[in-house]
Motif scaffolding. Structure first.
Motif, PDB file in Angstrom:
ATOM      1  N   LEU A 168       5.003  56.428  37.470  1.00  0.00           N
ATOM      2  CA  LEU A 168       4.653  57.285  36.379  1.00  0.00           C
ATOM      3  C   LEU A 168       2.904  56.918  35.876  1.00  0.00           C
ATOM      4  O   LEU A 168       2.293  57.359  35.420  1.00  0.00           O
ATOM      5  CB  LEU A 168       5.471  57.580  35.283  1.00  0.00           C
ATOM      6  CG  LEU A 168       6.557  58.737  35.619  1.00  0.00           C
ATOM      7  CD1 LEU A 168       7.553  58.853  34.672  1.00  0.00           C
ATOM      8  CD2 LEU A 168       5.924  60.075  35.767  1.00  0.00           C
ATOM      9  N   CYS A 169       3.062  55.595  35.882  1.00  0.00           N
ATOM     10  CA  CYS A 169       1.810  54.894  35.457  1.00  0.00           C
ATOM     11  C   CYS A 169       0.719  54.999  36.163  1.00  0.00           C
ATOM     12  O   CYS A 169      -0.468  54.774  35.922  1.00  0.00           O
ATOM     13  CB  CYS A 169       2.033  53.164  35.259  1.00  0.00           C
ATOM     14  SG  CYS A 169       3.386  52.827  33.913  1.00  0.00           S
ATOM     15  N   LEU A 170       1.138  55.364  37.510  1.00  0.00           N
ATOM     16  CA  LEU A 170      -0.061  55.638  38.642  1.00  0.00           C
ATOM     17  C   LEU A 170      -0.564  57.088  38.363  1.00  0.00           C
ATOM     18  O   LEU A 170      -1.908  57.358  38.658  1.00  0.00           O
ATOM     19  CB  LEU A 170       0.457  55.290  39.949  1.00  0.00           C
ATOM     20  CG  LEU A 170       0.874  53.881  40.378  1.00  0.00           C
ATOM     21  CD1 LEU A 170       1.302  54.060  41.622  1.00  0.00           C
ATOM     22  CD2 LEU A 170      -0.220  52.993  40.127  1.00  0.00           C
ATOM     23  N   SER A 228      11.456  49.510  21.532  1.00  0.00           N
ATOM     24  CA  SER A 228      12.877  49.818  21.891  1.00  0.00           C
ATOM     25  C   SER A 228      12.900  49.346  23.371  1.00  0.00           C
ATOM     26  O   SER A 228      11.937  49.094  24.008  1.00  0.00           O
ATOM     27  CB  SER A 228      13.179  51.344  21.863  1.00  0.00           C
ATOM     28  OG  SER A 228      12.113  52.034  22.736  1.00  0.00           O
ATOM     29  N   MET A 229      14.181  49.378  23.829  1.00  0.00           N
ATOM     30  CA  MET A 229      14.592  48.839  25.091  1.00  0.00           C
ATOM     31  C   MET A 229      13.809  49.780  26.150  1.00  0.00           C
ATOM     32  O   MET A 229      13.191  49.388  27.260  1.00  0.00           O
ATOM     33  CB  MET A 229      15.891  49.016  25.344  1.00  0.00           C
ATOM     34  CG  MET A 229      16.398  48.604  26.906  1.00  0.00           C
ATOM     35  SD  MET A 229      15.915  46.866  27.300  1.00  0.00           S
ATOM     36  CE  MET A 229      17.571  46.223  26.713  1.00  0.00           C
ATOM     37  N   ALA A 230      13.876  51.197  25.855  1.00  0.00           N
ATOM     38  CA  ALA A 230      13.136  52.246  26.857  1.00  0.00           C
ATOM     39  C   ALA A 230      11.582  51.970  26.762  1.00  0.00           C
ATOM     40  O   ALA A 230      11.017  51.955  27.728  1.00  0.00           O
ATOM     41  CB  ALA A 230      13.381  53.629  26.280  1.00  0.00           C
ATOM     42  N   GLU A 231      10.970  51.693  25.725  1.00  0.00           N
ATOM     43  CA  GLU A 231       9.648  51.210  25.514  1.00  0.00           C
ATOM     44  C   GLU A 231       9.198  49.842  26.182  1.00  0.00           C
ATOM     45  O   GLU A 231       8.101  49.919  26.974  1.00  0.00           O
ATOM     46  CB  GLU A 231       9.091  51.028  24.239  1.00  0.00           C
ATOM     47  CG  GLU A 231       8.924  52.525  23.404  1.00  0.00           C
ATOM     48  CD  GLU A 231       8.966  52.371  21.930  1.00  0.00           C
ATOM     49  OE1 GLU A 231       8.171  53.423  21.254  1.00  0.00           O
ATOM     50  OE2 GLU A 231       9.328  51.378  21.469  1.00  0.00           O
ATOM     51  N   LEU A 232      10.062  49.001  26.250  1.00  0.00           N
ATOM     52  CA  LEU A 232       9.949  47.609  27.005  1.00  0.00           C
ATOM     53  C   LEU A 232      10.032  47.845  28.490  1.00  0.00           C
ATOM     54  O   LEU A 232       9.028  47.613  29.041  1.00  0.00           O
ATOM     55  CB  LEU A 232      11.355  46.710  26.607  1.00  0.00           C
ATOM     56  CG  LEU A 232      11.023  45.282  27.322  1.00  0.00           C
ATOM     57  CD1 LEU A 232       9.905  44.555  27.143  1.00  0.00           C
ATOM     58  CD2 LEU A 232      12.163  44.713  26.973  1.00  0.00           C
ATOM     59  N   VAL A 233      11.105  48.696  28.686  1.00  0.00           N
ATOM     60  CA  VAL A 233      10.902  49.020  30.316  1.00  0.00           C
ATOM     61  C   VAL A 233       9.601  49.794  30.789  1.00  0.00           C
ATOM     62  O   VAL A 233       8.999  49.447  31.840  1.00  0.00           O
ATOM     63  CB  VAL A 233      12.142  50.066  30.671  1.00  0.00           C
ATOM     64  CG1 VAL A 233      12.336  50.495  32.069  1.00  0.00           C
ATOM     65  CG2 VAL A 233      13.576  49.091  30.467  1.00  0.00           C
ATOM     66  N   SER A 234       9.367  50.616  30.141  1.00  0.00           N
ATOM     67  CA  SER A 234       7.833  51.500  30.523  1.00  0.00           C
ATOM     68  C   SER A 234       6.829  50.460  30.363  1.00  0.00           C
ATOM     69  O   SER A 234       5.898  50.627  31.457  1.00  0.00           O
ATOM     70  CB  SER A 234       7.707  52.297  29.285  1.00  0.00           C
ATOM     71  OG  SER A 234       6.478  53.268  29.723  1.00  0.00           O
TER      72      SER A 234
END
Length: 727
Positions: free
Chosen positions: A150-152, A223-229
């Motif tokens: 998704l970052c691409l 948050s954990m989700a933001e860290l993963v992202s």
């Protein structure tokens, strides 16, 4: 028309009273049947069943397997189109409409992790790009890959995810054997890959948890989700090296190193507790057939060792910690088994606590140290293993004497001495020891981004014994190694550290310590041996002289027999092999070994031995033969050209449908097309005396009906329908 005409206010219908059936004379390529063919109009050819309205989407959920997780499916527009729950085996099955717009995004949240006992730490994610897969597994790995894709771009593609899997496999495999499951997102979980999959995902999940806990202590509100992202966007650039955030990336790399050391030691801790037995229990719950397997028995792959070594090497560039230098050396063993054995022998609760303290130390570091770590991580891709040149002035000295050490290192950033000298050392230099009273050992370990190397020197102390005398050095050579019946040759020799020399073999007797001698001629090959004796023993060497007899001329060769003529071969074909009515085709032929050719069948006369000829127009299937002859025999080849046509005939009508005699029949209209009742083509036959016609047609299914019309243009209904499939 609809089959009827109105004239002078009265409906007059032309009836085909004597036209009960339109006969179709079949003359189509490959038909093989001259009978009438019919079908049920209600059952069109090749009718297919309607596609199902839904397909079944399935998959597994977990780092540790997660049961009762909420699974949701979203279409390409972000609309939720299906939902379900993972069962007691951490699997789910959901009906998804086939009309859904792809790609589909699949998520899992909540539930209970069978290893940690907690809900999922963040929302797991995966993608389905077409209904052909019908499986999406959801885990920390699939989430990291999905977020990186998704970052691409805002909507990932299958090739984006494939790239992310390659980067994860290269830099963050956590020891998982990708050969057992090339695509973690879409391949099935089986007895062969389940243990490795659970261990790797639990290891990744635990590294994320330790990273998040350490960052929370710094006041980071991610948050954990933001860290993963954020980590995923870093991964999208090639590897997690701090491009998208240095503190998060470097803390994560420290956490991964700590977890990977535990995995090598066979003691992975989850939320502070040794989870190996719980992992086994979870594995056996989701796949009872693995009850004989244990996570601890999984082989440690070299990829896990190399990943941990690289991360520890980066930490070594900025953190002056003996723990890191020690483990860097353990992981630089030449064999995987040596590294694993060394780690398992060394690893302790103190080491585990020290590694976890390093995670917090990195999280709390200032920006300059984080920048140093990030730069080292980026430079590591081009790093080469370090080298050390380490020497000592003497390996054995008298009691009370000193020795001088000299060293030089390459591709290193830090050197450390151990043994009988201690402490940090420059990357190159020299060192003079204290007077030695006993044997001494000097070790030197140097580390760099490419790994760690260690060298060790031992110096013996005491009376230096007289050296043992060296055995004689003897050289024996000839000016030529091959001789003929009339050739002489010269043997030469030289010996040092010798008292006497003796010849044997083809020359016998005492020889001086050096000299030369002319020998020959020979009648056979000979070996000349020289043995010399000195205080250090006896040395023997030899020379072999090869005798070569004069060559005898070869007898005149017998003449080769006349070769048998090559057999006649030929190739003969028609292009095209099927034509329409009254169309032509081209015959092509070539031959080998032929002197003449004769045509027969559909053509005749003498023909060249190779060539082409157009024949036609053809009105029926025709076989063409070609016979070629030569010194090697005869060859015959035939080819048949099929004519694609349909021959139709009918009987003329004699009265109208009301019984009135028909006296002014004007002609017919032949209706035909590729579907029943669907006649795209109409052939107007203006001669009422015509009762048959031949049509040249393309391959396919053809349907025919005929109508008649009178001089006033009144037209009958369609006759019966006939059809024919033409190949």
């Amino acid at each position: 028309m609809s089959g009827s005409k109105y004239v002078a206010g009265r409906k007059t219908v032309l009836r085909l009273g004597l036209l009960p059936v339109l006969a179709l004379m079949l003359a189509a390529c490959g038909s093989g049947d001259s009978s009438e063919e019919r079908r049920d109009p209600a059952q069109p050819p090749n009718a297919s069943e309607p596609p199902p309205a839904v397909f079944m989407l399935e998959g597994s959920v977990g780092d540790g397997p997660i049961i009762e997780a909420d699974v949701e499916v979203f279409d390409a527009d972000g609309e939720r189109i299906a939902a379900g729950t993972s069962d007691g085996s951490a699997n789910y099955t959901i009906e998804v409409p086939t009309s859904a717009s792809f790609p589909l995004r699949v998520t899992a949240s909540g539930g209970t992790d069978l290893v940690s006992g907690d809900p999922a730490d963040f929302t797991f994610e995966g993608w389905l790009f077409d209904p052909g897969h019908q499986r999406v597994n959801l885990s920390p790995y699939t989430t990291l890959a999905s977020q990186a894709a998704l970052c691409l771009r805002s909507t990932p593609r299958a090739d984006d995810l494939a790239l992310m899997w390659d980067q994860l496999s290269d830099h963050l495999s956590m020891g998982f054997d990708r050969a057992s499951m090339p695509d973690q997102m879409h391949d099935a979980v089986t007895e062969a890959n389940a243990a490795g999959l659970v261990y790797a995902n639990e290891g990744l999940g635990e590294a994320l948890r330790r990273t998040h806990r350490a960052l929370v202590q710094t006041g980071d509100s991610l948050s954990m989700a933001e860290l993963v992202s954020e980590l995923a966007c870093d991964l999208a650039g090639g590897r997690i090296d701090g491009t998208a955030g240095e503190r998060q990336a470097m803390t994560f790399n420290a956490a991964v190193a700590a977890v990977q050391v535990e995995m090598m030691a066979g003691a992975l801790y989850v939320n502070g507790q040794n989870a190996m037995s719980v992992l086994d229990s979870a594995l056996h719950t989701i796949l009872p057939e693995t009850s004989e397997q244990s996570i601890a028995d999984l082989p440690v792959r070299s990829a896990l060792i190399l990943e941990a070594r690289d991360r520890i090497a980066v930490l070594n560039t900025a953190l002056d910690e003996t723990l890191l230098r020690d483990y860097a050396l353990l992981l630089d063993k030449d064999r995987v088994t040596d590294s694993v054995s060394a780690v398992r022998s060394r690893f302790s609760a103190e080491d585990r606590n020290a590694f976890n303290a390093l995670i917090e130390q990195v999280a709390l570091s200032d920006d300059s140290l984080l920048n140093l770590l990030s730069n080292s991580s980026r430079e590591q891709a081009n790093a080469v293993p370090p080298m050390i040149e380490f020497s000592v002035s003497d390996y054995q000295v008298e009691t009370g004497e000193t020795v001088t050490l000299q060293w030089e290192s390459f591709q290193t950033e830090h050197c450390e001495a151990d043994g009988d000298w201690q402490g940090a050392r420059s990357l190159e230099g020299s060192f003079t020891s204290e007077p030695l009273q006993a044997a001494a050992s000097f070790g030197l370990t140097c580390s760099g981004l490419g790994g760690t190397q260690r060298r060790n020197l031992t110096v013996e102390v005491g009376d230096v014994p007289e050296p043992e005398p060296e055995p004689p050095a003897v050289a024996l050579w000839a000016d030529r190694e091959t001789v003929g019946p009339d050739d002489d040759f010269v043997l030469s020799w030289d010996a040092s550290d010798a008292d006497s020399c003796t010849g044997s073999g083809a020359w016998n007797g005492t020889r001086s310590l050096s000299g030369s001698q002319t020998l020959g001629p020979l009648s056979e090959s000979q070996q000349y041996i020289l043995s010399c004796i000195g205080q250090g023993g006896t040395t023997t060497t030899s020379v072999y002289i090869e005798f070569v007899a004069p060559s005898v001329p070869d007898p005149e060769p017998e003449p080769d027999p006349e070769p048998e003529p090559d057999p006649v071969t030929m190739q003969f074909s028609a292009s095209p092999a099927a034509v329409g009515y009254e169309q032509s085709t081209t015959l092509n032929w070539s031959s080998s070994g032929a002197e003449s050719c004769t045509a027969s069948g559909g053509w005749s006369g003498d023909q060249p031995t190779s060539g082409s000829r157009t024949v036609g127009p053809l009105t029926e299937d025709t076989t063409f033969s070609l016979s070629c002859s030569g010194a090697g025999g005869d060859a015959v080849s035939m080819t048949t050209v099929s004519v694609r046509m349909a021959s139709l005939s009918w009987e003329p009508p004699t009265e109208y449908m009301d019984g009135t005699p028909l006296t002014d029949l004007a002609g017919y209209r032949l209706h035909y097309g590729n579907g029943s009742g669907q006649y795209q083509t109409v052939l107007d036959i203006e001669d009422p005396a015509t009762t048959n016609v031949v049509l040249s047609l393309q391959a396919g299914s053809w349907y025919f009906a005929i109508t008649a019309y009178d001089s006033e243009g009144r037209e009958s209904p369609h006759s019966n329908e006939v059809w024919k499939s033409i190949d």
